[in-house]
Structure formats: C-alpha cells, structure tokens
Design a protein around this motif. Structure first.
Motif, mmCIF file in Angstrom:
data_model
loop_
_atom_site.group_PDB
_atom_site.id
_atom_site.type_symbol
_atom_site.label_atom_id
_atom_site.label_comp_id
_atom_site.label_asym_id
_atom_site.label_seq_id
_atom_site.Cartn_x
_atom_site.Cartn_y
_atom_site.Cartn_z
ATOM 1 N N ASP A 1 14.732 36.188 -15.480
ATOM 2 C CA ASP A 1 14.474 37.677 -14.716
ATOM 3 C C ASP A 1 13.244 37.681 -14.135
ATOM 4 O OD1 ASP A 1 12.169 37.903 -16.626
ATOM 5 O OD2 ASP A 1 13.263 39.330 -17.813
ATOM 6 N N PHE A 2 12.945 38.874 -13.486
ATOM 7 C CA PHE A 2 11.672 38.990 -12.573
ATOM 8 C C PHE A 2 10.281 38.711 -13.110
ATOM 9 C CE2 PHE A 2 11.821 42.921 -14.690
ATOM 10 C CZ PHE A 2 10.774 43.672 -14.686
ATOM 11 N N GLN A 3 10.146 38.606 -14.544
ATOM 12 C CA GLN A 3 8.971 38.264 -15.223
ATOM 13 C C GLN A 3 9.056 36.800 -15.666
ATOM 14 O OE1 GLN A 3 9.438 41.580 -18.213
ATOM 15 N NE2 GLN A 3 7.658 42.641 -17.168
ATOM 16 N N ASN A 4 10.001 36.187 -15.273
ATOM 17 C CA ASN A 4 10.233 34.452 -15.767
ATOM 18 C C ASN A 4 10.722 34.528 -16.944
ATOM 19 O OD1 ASN A 4 10.344 33.590 -13.124
ATOM 20 N ND2 ASN A 4 8.238 33.914 -13.087
ATOM 21 N N GLU B 1 11.642 47.610 -17.334
ATOM 22 C CA GLU B 1 12.808 47.225 -17.903
ATOM 23 C C GLU B 1 13.316 45.789 -17.502
ATOM 24 O OE1 GLU B 1 14.111 48.613 -20.692
ATOM 25 O OE2 GLU B 1 12.263 49.664 -20.600
ATOM 26 N N GLN B 2 13.949 44.952 -18.272
ATOM 27 C CA GLN B 2 14.324 43.868 -17.769
ATOM 28 C C GLN B 2 15.524 44.074 -16.969
ATOM 29 O OE1 GLN B 2 16.536 41.048 -20.507
ATOM 30 N NE2 GLN B 2 15.325 39.256 -19.579
ATOM 31 N N ILE B 3 16.440 44.971 -17.231
ATOM 32 C CA ILE B 3 17.532 45.148 -16.263
ATOM 33 C C ILE B 3 17.487 46.616 -15.686
ATOM 34 C CG2 ILE B 3 20.227 45.864 -16.633
ATOM 35 C CD1 ILE B 3 20.069 44.018 -19.175
ATOM 36 N N GLN B 4 17.554 46.241 -14.284
ATOM 37 C CA GLN B 4 17.659 47.491 -13.307
ATOM 38 C C GLN B 4 18.514 47.300 -12.235
ATOM 39 O OE1 GLN B 4 13.774 49.026 -11.593
ATOM 40 N NE2 GLN B 4 14.753 48.352 -9.754
ATOM 41 N N ILE B 5 19.589 48.260 -12.135
ATOM 42 C CA ILE B 5 20.437 48.022 -11.084
ATOM 43 C C ILE B 5 19.775 48.077 -9.847
ATOM 44 C CG2 ILE B 5 22.635 48.755 -10.387
ATOM 45 C CD1 ILE B 5 22.554 47.580 -13.041
#
Length: 198
Positions: A122-125, A171-175
């Motif tokens: 994800d965007f935080q690796n 949050e890990q998931i964001q549309i």
C-alpha cells in the motif's frame, strides 16, 4: 496441472488490461473463464474490470462472505459438460485470507488455474492482507512492471496525495484513482517525504 498465479504491480502497470487480454485469449478459443472483482474496488465498480486504456469486462463481485470455491463450483455442470478454463481475479489485494485459501481449493481440487492480479504493498509500504496470503500460497509469482512517475526507474511503490501533497498516514483502503495515487520508485518515494519533513 493447474496452478495459482499471483501477478502484482504498482498502479498503472496494466494489471486490469492483462486480465481482459487473458480472458479474450481463452474465450477466442471457446474456453470459458470467470472474472471476479472485490466489492471494495479501487474504481468503485465491482461488477466491472476496467483498464485505464478504456477496455471493460463484466466481473462477479466478491464481498467478505463470498465463498470463491463454492462460486466456481456452481458454474460447473454436474455432468462435466460445462467447464471453466481459468479464474481471473482483479484487485486481489482486497481479498481476505479465507478467499485465498478458497482459491487454493479451486486450483487443487477442481484443477482450474487461478490468476490473481493486484497491488503488493500500500501507500505506506505495508502488504495488503490479500497480497500477503497470495505471496505465501501462490505457485508462481510475477511482477508486472511500470516506470516511476518522476524518473525512468522501475516503480515499486505508490504515493498517496491529498490536495497535491504526498501523505503516508490514513486508512489503508481509500477509493481513488490517478489523482490520488502515483507509481514511484523507492528513491522518489523517499525523496517525496524528505522534502515534506524539511
């Protein structure tokens, strides 16, 4: 002998396009496939697999309660006349552990190859749950490559943006789509946050 394939890449690496291409190749030979997409889809349309180049295909939505093994099983005829030649999964990073284990049953018990496509980190690796269990369970793992948004190196990470600024919290998931995320190499990822901290 069927196998579980995990094909991962950053955003804009052509994962969804690859699904559409694989499905077309099977179906052109008269070999039916099933395409699944998690209800939590990056583009918000679980009933479609859509590529950024404009191609779309219908998909079967997957939610937390979906049993992928049972879903595939119901598509097969009891007399063996209806056969599924491949199961394709879009946005596989959003699957849960039980979904991945169900896919291993599709491969091992039904002898149907499964190709899962998705992001790895994800965007935080951090690994997504689906990505983690695919890395553990897959028979074959392949990287789909693309280039960094800012340089010519291979992109291996993504940066999330908020109001034009890179962020690594939330949050890990964001549309979101192209405006919220960019594929980057490690160097450009680190440089983006070094600039923010100065």
């Amino acid at each position: 002998m069927a196998q579980l394939y995990y094909k991962y890449g950053t955003m804009n690496s052509g994962k969804s396009f690859e699904i559409i291409k694989v499905a077309h190749n099977y179906e052109e030979q008269g070999k039916p496939v099933l395409i699944y997409s998690p209800a939590v889809s990056a583009r918000g349309q679980a009933e479609l697999v859509g590529s950024r180049v404009g191609f779309e295909r219908p998909a079967i939505p997957v939610n937390e309660q979906t049993d992928l093994y049972e879903s595939v099983l119901t598509q097969l005829s009891s007399d063996g006349s209806r056969r599924i030649h491949c199961v394709l999964i879009d946005e596989a990073q959003f699957l849960k552990q039980h979904h991945i284990l169900q896919l291993t049953r599709v491969v091992d018990e039904l002898n149907i190859p499964v190709m899962a496509f998705g992001l790895k980190n994800d965007f935080q690796n951090r690994l997504f749950e689906g990505s983690y269990y695919l890395l553990v369970q897959a028979d074959k793992i392949e990287e789909i490559k693309t280039i960094c948004w800012y340089c010519d190196r291979k992109a291996t990470m993504v940066i999330r943006f908020l109001d034009g600024q890179p962020i690594n919290t939330g949050e890990q998931i964001q549309i979101g789509g192209n405006d919220d995320y960019k594929p980057v190499c490690r160097r450009c990822y680190n440089q983006a946050f070094q600039k923010e901290s100065q």
